[in-house]
Design a protein around this motif. Sequence first.
Motif, PDB file in Angstrom:
ATOM      1  N   VAL A 353       0.882  -1.168   0.000  1.00  0.00           N
ATOM      2  CA  VAL A 353       0.000   0.000   0.000  1.00  0.00           C
ATOM      3  C   VAL A 353       0.918   1.216   0.000  1.00  0.00           C
ATOM      4  CG1 VAL A 353      -2.014  -1.077   1.056  1.00  0.00           C
ATOM      5  CG2 VAL A 353      -0.212  -0.154   2.512  1.00  0.00           C
ATOM      6  N   TYR A 354       0.366   2.360  -0.339  1.00  0.00           N
ATOM      7  CA  TYR A 354       1.215   3.538  -0.562  1.00  0.00           C
ATOM      8  C   TYR A 354       0.669   4.708   0.224  1.00  0.00           C
ATOM      9  CZ  TYR A 354       2.852   0.519  -4.273  1.00  0.00           C
ATOM     10  OH  TYR A 354       3.358  -0.553  -4.977  1.00  0.00           O
ATOM     11  N   GLN A 355       1.542   5.344   0.990  1.00  0.00           N
ATOM     12  CA  GLN A 355       1.105   6.492   1.789  1.00  0.00           C
ATOM     13  C   GLN A 355       1.866   7.747   1.342  1.00  0.00           C
ATOM     14  OE1 GLN A 355       2.064   6.616   6.028  1.00  0.00           O
ATOM     15  NE2 GLN A 355       0.125   7.679   6.422  1.00  0.00           N
ATOM     16  N   PRO A 356       1.128   8.809   0.962  1.00  0.00           N
ATOM     17  CA  PRO A 356       1.805  10.016   0.490  1.00  0.00           C
ATOM     18  C   PRO A 356       2.376  10.843   1.643  1.00  0.00           C
ATOM     19  CG  PRO A 356      -0.581  10.300   0.409  1.00  0.00           C
ATOM     20  CD  PRO A 356      -0.334   8.909   0.900  1.00  0.00           C
ATOM     21  N   TYR A 357       3.348  11.665   1.356  1.00  0.00           N
ATOM     22  CA  TYR A 357       3.770  12.711   2.289  1.00  0.00           C
ATOM     23  C   TYR A 357       3.891  14.014   1.511  1.00  0.00           C
ATOM     24  CZ  TYR A 357       8.537  11.619   0.633  1.00  0.00           C
ATOM     25  OH  TYR A 357       9.645  11.389  -0.138  1.00  0.00           O
ATOM     26  N   GLY A 563       1.045  11.337   7.450  1.00  0.00           N
ATOM     27  CA  GLY A 563       0.135  10.883   8.497  1.00  0.00           C
ATOM     28  C   GLY A 563      -1.273  10.743   7.957  1.00  0.00           C
ATOM     29  N   PHE A 564      -2.139  10.161   8.799  1.00  0.00           N
ATOM     30  CA  PHE A 564      -3.494   9.867   8.345  1.00  0.00           C
ATOM     31  C   PHE A 564      -4.229  11.125   7.886  1.00  0.00           C
ATOM     32  CE2 PHE A 564      -3.664   5.838  11.207  1.00  0.00           C
ATOM     33  CZ  PHE A 564      -2.780   5.218  10.335  1.00  0.00           C
ATOM     34  N   LEU A 565      -3.899  12.298   8.482  1.00  0.00           N
ATOM     35  CA  LEU A 565      -4.563  13.536   8.076  1.00  0.00           C
ATOM     36  C   LEU A 565      -4.261  13.841   6.607  1.00  0.00           C
ATOM     37  CD1 LEU A 565      -6.113  16.189   9.043  1.00  0.00           C
ATOM     38  CD2 LEU A 565      -3.839  17.204   9.207  1.00  0.00           C
ATOM     39  N   VAL A 566      -3.027  13.598   6.241  1.00  0.00           N
ATOM     40  CA  VAL A 566      -2.571  13.926   4.895  1.00  0.00           C
ATOM     41  C   VAL A 566      -2.976  12.845   3.894  1.00  0.00           C
ATOM     42  CG1 VAL A 566      -0.472  14.252   3.531  1.00  0.00           C
ATOM     43  CG2 VAL A 566      -0.625  15.246   5.812  1.00  0.00           C
ATOM     44  N   GLY A 567      -2.956  11.630   4.339  1.00  0.00           N
ATOM     45  CA  GLY A 567      -3.328  10.511   3.476  1.00  0.00           C
ATOM     46  C   GLY A 567      -3.046   9.201   4.183  1.00  0.00           C
ATOM     47  N   THR A 568      -3.994   8.281   4.131  1.00  0.00           N
ATOM     48  CA  THR A 568      -3.770   6.974   4.751  1.00  0.00           C
ATOM     49  C   THR A 568      -3.076   6.080   3.719  1.00  0.00           C
ATOM     50  OG1 THR A 568      -5.966   6.377   3.993  1.00  0.00           O
ATOM     51  CG2 THR A 568      -5.766   7.057   6.301  1.00  0.00           C
ATOM     52  N   PRO A 569      -2.473   4.978   4.161  1.00  0.00           N
ATOM     53  CA  PRO A 569      -1.888   4.061   3.184  1.00  0.00           C
ATOM     54  C   PRO A 569      -3.007   3.506   2.285  1.00  0.00           C
ATOM     55  CG  PRO A 569      -1.073   3.605   5.397  1.00  0.00           C
ATOM     56  CD  PRO A 569      -2.196   4.571   5.545  1.00  0.00           C
ATOM     57  N   MET A 570      -2.807   3.510   0.976  1.00  0.00           N
ATOM     58  CA  MET A 570      -3.870   3.079   0.054  1.00  0.00           C
ATOM     59  C   MET A 570      -3.277   2.257  -1.085  1.00  0.00           C
ATOM     60  SD  MET A 570      -4.477   6.879  -1.452  1.00  0.00           S
ATOM     61  CE  MET A 570      -3.952   7.783  -0.008  1.00  0.00           C
ATOM     62  N   SER A 571      -4.140   1.466  -1.709  1.00  0.00           N
ATOM     63  CA  SER A 571      -3.641   0.572  -2.762  1.00  0.00           C
ATOM     64  C   SER A 571      -3.229   1.365  -3.997  1.00  0.00           C
ATOM     65  CB  SER A 571      -4.714  -0.420  -3.183  1.00  0.00           C
ATOM     66  OG  SER A 571      -5.118  -1.127  -2.075  1.00  0.00           O
ATOM     67  N   LEU A 576      -4.320  10.940  -6.128  1.00  0.00           N
ATOM     68  CA  LEU A 576      -3.941  12.007  -5.180  1.00  0.00           C
ATOM     69  C   LEU A 576      -2.723  12.816  -5.628  1.00  0.00           C
ATOM     70  CD1 LEU A 576      -3.934  10.622  -1.535  1.00  0.00           C
ATOM     71  CD2 LEU A 576      -5.444  12.323  -2.549  1.00  0.00           C
ATOM     72  N   LEU A 577      -1.932  12.197  -6.512  1.00  0.00           N
ATOM     73  CA  LEU A 577      -0.563  12.682  -6.657  1.00  0.00           C
ATOM     74  C   LEU A 577      -0.428  14.065  -7.289  1.00  0.00           C
ATOM     75  CD1 LEU A 577       1.175   9.318  -7.562  1.00  0.00           C
ATOM     76  CD2 LEU A 577       0.847  10.389  -5.333  1.00  0.00           C
ATOM     77  N   ASN A 578      -1.405  14.456  -8.075  1.00  0.00           N
ATOM     78  CA  ASN A 578      -1.294  15.758  -8.725  1.00  0.00           C
ATOM     79  C   ASN A 578      -2.014  16.853  -7.964  1.00  0.00           C
ATOM     80  OD1 ASN A 578       0.329  15.302 -11.004  1.00  0.00           O
ATOM     81  ND2 ASN A 578      -1.336  14.046 -11.863  1.00  0.00           N
TER      82      ASN A 578
END
Length: 586
Positions: A353-357, A563-571, A576-578
């Motif tokens: 899974v992938y979590q953004p920062y 962190g979860f506020l910014v983005g949770t780990p997702m498949s 979200l990336l742009n």
Amino acid sequence: MASPEEPTVAALSRFLASRLDVTSVGIFLVNGPRARLWSGTEAFLLAWSHRDRVREGSAATRRDADEAPAEHYPLPAAVTALLCAETASRLDPAEIGLDAKYAVIKPVLVADVPRAFLLLLSGRHRWLGQGADAAMQDAADIVSGLLGQPRSGSAMAADTRGSNPAEVDVVTVSHSAALRMIRDLPRIAGEAGGRTLLMLDIDRFRSINEALGSATGDVILARLGGRLEQALGPEDCLARLGGDRFLILSRKSGAPIGDLASSLLASVTAPLPVGGEPVFIQATIGQVEEPSGEDMPAATLFMQADKALKRGKAEGGNRVSIHDPTHDAALRALSRLEVELGSAIRADQLHLVYQPYISLLDGSVAGVEALLRWQHPGRGELTPGSFMTLAEESGRILPIGSWVLREALCRAVDWPDSVRLSVNISALQFQQPDFTAQVDSALALSGFPADRLELEITETVLMRDDPETHGQLRTLIARGIRIALDDFGTGYSALSYLARLPHHRIKLDKSFVDDLDNPTTSKVIQAIVSSARAQGITVTAEGIETEARLKLVREMGFTHAQGFLVGTPMSDPSKLLNRPFRHAIA
Ligand code: C2E
Ligand code: MG
Ligand code: MG
């Protein structure tokens, strides 16, 4: 494994041989009414055969001694009496049945308490009485220095005290000798039961050993041995079960056993100076207590302590785990889990899974971290917390880690150029000689650009200050790969590691971020953030769950947040990336 004391004791023997005609030097460490051999095989054989004569009225054969060379064993009553005397200075060998002409025994006092005794033997039938006193005093001074209280004026001081005074090579016992020790533990007031076994195992010692080299690993074990010995009560026994595992035996006598277990754990986890740097060790203890009045078989106690230890490890280590029969089923499940983990890749049960920062400057997604998940057929989706320790201690992390690299790089190849990919690398994986080649082949296979890849390593890797680690990091960095220091603030956080090896990003652990309201923590973190930024190192706050925390870390100068506020780990993070995370900069 070579004992760290061997050179010292060999030097001691040489020194005594030059002053006297001594063939053998035995050093016995005293532990209440028991002693254990520190060094000197021949002297030990003699004492051992003597012990058997006393106990069973027959002389021991060499075979007997070979079979049981490493046990704790009771001291003859005369020795015990002498050691209990406040001003012991000399013991007549005849008192314990040795020939006084050919043997000398001298107690070693540390802070006026007898802590060991020296046994000198002349194998060539030379009388040791005359002139032995001065040589013995020197030898006793040296041993006393090794045991922690250096004294001046010894001819040997310079070349022996340079080693660590607190190093104790705890005697390694075989399984059967350990069971004998458990059986022989003296009873309190003749009452049955009440024995306690503590089985202590260093957490991730394999990584430490590989990080610092096995010679340093041996020194660490010897120093921990010294600390454990110090933490024990006079009636307790300590032995090593091989590798990084220790066995401690105790009888209930006043102080709760929990106190002993906690103080042993505390003695292991206190920073350990190695080569001028503190090393932070953690351990797990499996504990079993025999009910009073009930004589349990030694093998059962041993097995139960072992099970409790396994469970403590599976729960993440760094704890005291008490045996509880209701946990047996859970333990069986755990052993099954380790076997199943071995076939998880082949069975296609692992995924990422992938979590953004985000950047705290403009709210854009700066990168994405790949996080491992195991879709277990019976238990559903498992996070690394429930299997990473198993994976690391069994070495299964190696094939899994290289699978993660390939999988993550192949997935990220279509992401926007502005987004980095971060992959977690366990210390064991990083230390493999072919690690760089693994990274190269994953890059080649996926076509992912090296300058968008970041490897998240922990401080364990940076503990290793050797040319190979420097070389490996330089090679990776020369490819354009970035290095992030993950979980900063946990485990081995010595600031000196920060300066030592190159890295581009620090990720401050959630536990620290959560503690930022504490003024001391805040001050320390502020200093780390400022100094990192001054060196061009970015600083990410992990585990951001609230707007308030996000605001605080931005004000403190953190450059990134995750962190979860910014983005949770997702498949699939691609949507979200742009999109910038606007309220990060509001
Ligand atoms: P980590 O690298 O520090 O990853 C961050 C962990 O914190 C992740 O847990 C993530 O899901 C969790 N997290 C992120 N934001 C928040 C938040 O706001 N609140 C809370 N409570 N938790 C948050 P996860 O995925 O369970 O991973 C745990 C650890 O397992 C990782 O810590 C990493 O050390 C290790 N790990 C994960 N994947 C891999 C891998 O592929 N290889 C290796 N060697 N280790 C991995
Ligand atoms: Mg990470
Ligand atoms: Mg982390």
